[in-house]
Design a protein around this motif. Structure first.
Motif: not given
Length: 92
Positions: A15-28, A56-63, A65-72
């Motif tokens: 959910e955090r990755a999606a809020r930061r702009g990741a699109c599609g199915a995101v996994k960790s 991470y999410h798939e973009d065509g044939t590539e992965l 990565w969406n960095e999520l940073g420090h958790l407060p």
């Protein structure tokens, strides 16, 4: 209980990755070890869990990565609350 904890944290990261702009199915990902005893060999079962600090999410044939940073601290509390009360209560 272990699965519930890991899935709760992964869902939070997704959910955090999606809020930061990741699109599609995101996994960790995570690695979990169950330790059954403490240093003095007394029974003390507990978990050691290491989570990726990104998703991470798939973009065509590539992965991608969406960095999520420090958790407060507040975010950690939110994850623990969701794990303890997956249906949203109490006060949630």
């Amino acid at each position: 209980m272990t699965r519930l904890f890991v899935e709760s944290v992964e869902r939070f990261y997704e959910e955090r990755a999606a809020r930061r702009g990741a699109c599609g199915a995101v996994k960790s990902g995570a690695g979990t070890v169950v330790q059954r005893t403490s240093g003095d060999m007394r029974l003390n079962p507990h978990l050691h869990v290491v989570f990726l600090d990104r998703a991470y999410h798939e973009d065509g044939t590539e992965l991608v990565w969406n960095e999520l940073g420090h958790l407060p601290t507040r975010a950690v509390g939110h994850v623990l609350h969701r794990m303890a009360w997956p249906q949203g209560g109490p006060n949630g």
